[in-house]
Design a protein around this motif. Structure first.
Motif, PDB file in Angstrom:
ATOM      1  N   SER A   1       0.475  11.165  12.575  1.00  0.00           N
ATOM      2  CA  SER A   1       0.112   9.746  12.473  1.00  0.00           C
ATOM      3  C   SER A   1      -1.268   9.588  11.857  1.00  0.00           C
ATOM      4  N   PHE A   2      -2.183  10.478  12.210  1.00  0.00           N
ATOM      5  CA  PHE A   2      -3.527  10.399  11.627  1.00  0.00           C
ATOM      6  C   PHE A   2      -3.482  10.668  10.118  1.00  0.00           C
ATOM      7  N   ARG A   3      -2.699  11.642   9.674  1.00  0.00           N
ATOM      8  CA  ARG A   3      -2.570  11.903   8.229  1.00  0.00           C
ATOM      9  C   ARG A   3      -2.070  10.662   7.503  1.00  0.00           C
ATOM     10  N   ARG A   4      -1.087   9.984   8.102  1.00  0.00           N
ATOM     11  CA  ARG A   4      -0.570   8.760   7.483  1.00  0.00           C
ATOM     12  C   ARG A   4      -1.660   7.699   7.410  1.00  0.00           C
ATOM     13  N   LEU A   5      -2.443   7.545   8.466  1.00  0.00           N
ATOM     14  CA  LEU A   5      -3.555   6.587   8.468  1.00  0.00           C
ATOM     15  C   LEU A   5      -4.537   6.895   7.333  1.00  0.00           C
ATOM     16  N   VAL A   6      -4.916   8.151   7.196  1.00  0.00           N
ATOM     17  CA  VAL A   6      -5.870   8.544   6.150  1.00  0.00           C
ATOM     18  C   VAL A   6      -5.298   8.255   4.767  1.00  0.00           C
ATOM     19  N   GLU A   7      -4.021   8.582   4.564  1.00  0.00           N
ATOM     20  CA  GLU A   7      -3.414   8.360   3.256  1.00  0.00           C
ATOM     21  C   GLU A   7      -3.297   6.874   2.927  1.00  0.00           C
ATOM     22  N   VAL A   8      -2.936   6.060   3.911  1.00  0.00           N
ATOM     23  CA  VAL A   8      -2.844   4.614   3.678  1.00  0.00           C
ATOM     24  C   VAL A   8      -4.238   4.041   3.423  1.00  0.00           C
ATOM     25  N   ASP A   9      -5.224   4.502   4.168  1.00  0.00           N
ATOM     26  CA  ASP A   9      -6.596   4.047   3.942  1.00  0.00           C
ATOM     27  C   ASP A   9      -7.054   4.401   2.528  1.00  0.00           C
ATOM     28  N   GLN A  10      -6.727   5.605   2.070  1.00  0.00           N
ATOM     29  CA  GLN A  10      -7.089   6.013   0.713  1.00  0.00           C
ATOM     30  C   GLN A  10      -6.351   5.168  -0.325  1.00  0.00           C
TER      31      GLN A  10
ATOM     32  N   LEU B   1       0.828  -1.205   0.000  1.00  0.00           N
ATOM     33  CA  LEU B   1       0.000   0.000   0.000  1.00  0.00           C
ATOM     34  C   LEU B   1       0.859   1.251   0.000  1.00  0.00           C
ATOM     35  N   ALA B   2       1.953   1.225   0.784  1.00  0.00           N
ATOM     36  CA  ALA B   2       2.765   2.434   0.919  1.00  0.00           C
ATOM     37  C   ALA B   2       4.170   2.101   1.382  1.00  0.00           C
TER      38      ALA B   2
ATOM     39  N   PHE C   1       1.808  -3.078   4.070  1.00  0.00           N
ATOM     40  CA  PHE C   1       1.126  -4.016   3.187  1.00  0.00           C
ATOM     41  C   PHE C   1      -0.358  -4.105   3.532  1.00  0.00           C
ATOM     42  N   ASP C   2      -1.148  -4.470   2.539  1.00  0.00           N
ATOM     43  CA  ASP C   2      -2.586  -4.629   2.727  1.00  0.00           C
ATOM     44  C   ASP C   2      -2.868  -5.986   3.362  1.00  0.00           C
ATOM     45  N   GLY C   3      -3.445  -5.963   4.554  1.00  0.00           N
ATOM     46  CA  GLY C   3      -3.831  -7.196   5.231  1.00  0.00           C
ATOM     47  C   GLY C   3      -5.259  -7.614   4.923  1.00  0.00           C
ATOM     48  N   GLY C   4      -6.014  -6.750   4.230  1.00  0.00           N
ATOM     49  CA  GLY C   4      -7.379  -7.077   3.866  1.00  0.00           C
ATOM     50  C   GLY C   4      -8.359  -6.816   5.003  1.00  0.00           C
ATOM     51  N   GLU C   5      -9.517  -7.434   4.870  1.00  0.00           N
ATOM     52  CA  GLU C   5     -10.588  -7.302   5.858  1.00  0.00           C
ATOM     53  C   GLU C   5     -10.574  -8.483   6.812  1.00  0.00           C
ATOM     54  N   LEU C   6     -10.691  -8.182   8.094  1.00  0.00           N
ATOM     55  CA  LEU C   6     -10.799  -9.229   9.106  1.00  0.00           C
ATOM     56  C   LEU C   6     -12.269  -9.493   9.409  1.00  0.00           C
ATOM     57  N   THR C   7     -12.603 -10.757   9.552  1.00  0.00           N
ATOM     58  CA  THR C   7     -13.958 -11.130   9.951  1.00  0.00           C
ATOM     59  C   THR C   7     -14.117 -10.913  11.451  1.00  0.00           C
ATOM     60  N   ASP C   8     -15.357 -10.949  11.912  1.00  0.00           N
ATOM     61  CA  ASP C   8     -15.602 -10.832  13.349  1.00  0.00           C
ATOM     62  C   ASP C   8     -14.888 -11.942  14.117  1.00  0.00           C
ATOM     63  N   ALA C   9     -14.873 -13.150  13.552  1.00  0.00           N
ATOM     64  CA  ALA C   9     -14.210 -14.278  14.220  1.00  0.00           C
ATOM     65  C   ALA C   9     -12.704 -14.048  14.317  1.00  0.00           C
TER      66      ALA C   9
ATOM     67  N   ARG D   1      -5.467   2.114   0.013  1.00  0.00           N
ATOM     68  CA  ARG D   1      -6.162   0.823   0.023  1.00  0.00           C
ATOM     69  C   ARG D   1      -7.444   0.895  -0.813  1.00  0.00           C
ATOM     70  N   ARG D   2      -8.211   1.976  -0.630  1.00  0.00           N
ATOM     71  CA  ARG D   2      -9.495   2.125  -1.332  1.00  0.00           C
ATOM     72  C   ARG D   2      -9.327   2.357  -2.831  1.00  0.00           C
ATOM     73  N   THR D   3      -8.263   3.062  -3.222  1.00  0.00           N
ATOM     74  CA  THR D   3      -8.078   3.397  -4.638  1.00  0.00           C
ATOM     75  C   THR D   3      -7.218   2.398  -5.397  1.00  0.00           C
ATOM     76  N   GLY D   4      -6.456   1.576  -4.672  1.00  0.00           N
ATOM     77  CA  GLY D   4      -5.554   0.641  -5.337  1.00  0.00           C
ATOM     78  C   GLY D   4      -4.224   1.273  -5.725  1.00  0.00           C
ATOM     79  N   ALA D   5      -4.017   2.538  -5.361  1.00  0.00           N
ATOM     80  CA  ALA D   5      -2.762   3.226  -5.663  1.00  0.00           C
ATOM     81  C   ALA D   5      -1.724   2.896  -4.590  1.00  0.00           C
ATOM     82  N   THR D   6      -0.454   2.870  -4.983  1.00  0.00           N
ATOM     83  CA  THR D   6       0.628   2.701  -4.025  1.00  0.00           C
ATOM     84  C   THR D   6       1.144   4.080  -3.676  1.00  0.00           C
ATOM     85  N   LEU D   7       1.426   4.287  -2.403  1.00  0.00           N
ATOM     86  CA  LEU D   7       1.746   5.595  -1.867  1.00  0.00           C
ATOM     87  C   LEU D   7       3.187   5.654  -1.385  1.00  0.00           C
ATOM     88  N   TYR D   8       3.802   6.827  -1.545  1.00  0.00           N
ATOM     89  CA  TYR D   8       5.113   7.089  -0.962  1.00  0.00           C
ATOM     90  C   TYR D   8       4.946   8.246   0.021  1.00  0.00           C
TER      91      TYR D   8
END
Length: 166
Positions: free
Chosen positions: A141-150, A81-82, A102-110, A152-159
């Motif tokens: 740290s929050f800015r980094r979280l938002v950028e990594v989340d974006q 991801l970044a 790296f993208d770990g994907g979605e975790l289930t409730d279990a 993940r959502r867009t499929g773009a790799t971030l630096y």
């Protein structure tokens, strides 16, 4: 310009120092990021991951650290991801620090219910929407979280670059 050839070991001594970390970015099925509270710095929230050991690749580090810190055995494929470069800050860390997220994907409730933290490294985990994380985290740290989340959502790799130490 004249250059003098140096044996590899001597040449390496002339290069800047850097350490490296790798981690996995997970969300739950509602898109809420999972983060772990660090024992050594309670205001710090992190993704499952850590510093590379000698001979390890970034991917091997992310998977190993995730297992050690959460008990989760990740078997997905590597999707970067970044990358994150943190500049040298002599008073805090005597080397540059390079991260692989790296993208770990979605975790289930279990899977979330099965998380077992290493108490020497983390005191708790949380899943929050981004607006909730903003109240819990320092701005950098929050800015980094938002950028990594974006990413993940867009499929773009971030630096990313920072000098905030996080």
């Amino acid at each position: 310009m004249a250059t003098t050839w140096l044996p590899p070991a001597e040449f390496i001594e002339t290069l800047p120092r850097a350490t490296a970390y790798a981690c996995l970015y997970f969300t739950d099925t509602h898109g809420r990021p999972l983060q772990l509270r660090a024992t050594w710095q309670p205001e710090l929230w992190q993704w499952p991951g850590g510093n590379m050991d000698p001979g390890e690749t970034p991917w091997e580090t992310a998977v190993r650290e995730c297992r050690e810190e959460t008990g989760l055995v990740f078997e997905g494929r590597p999707r970067l991801l970044a990358t994150h470069f943190t500049s040298h800050r002599a008073e805090q860390w005597p080397a540059n620090h390079i991260g692989f997220i790296f993208d770990g994907g979605e975790l289930t409730d279990a899977q979330i219910a099965a998380v077992v933290l290493d108490p020497e490294e983390h005191t708790e985990y949380r899943l929050h929407a981004l607006a909730e994380w903003e109240r819990e985290m320092n701005p950098a740290s929050f800015r980094r979280l938002v950028e990594v989340d974006q990413a993940r959502r867009t499929g773009a790799t971030l630096y990313l670059e920072s000098d905030d130490g996080h």
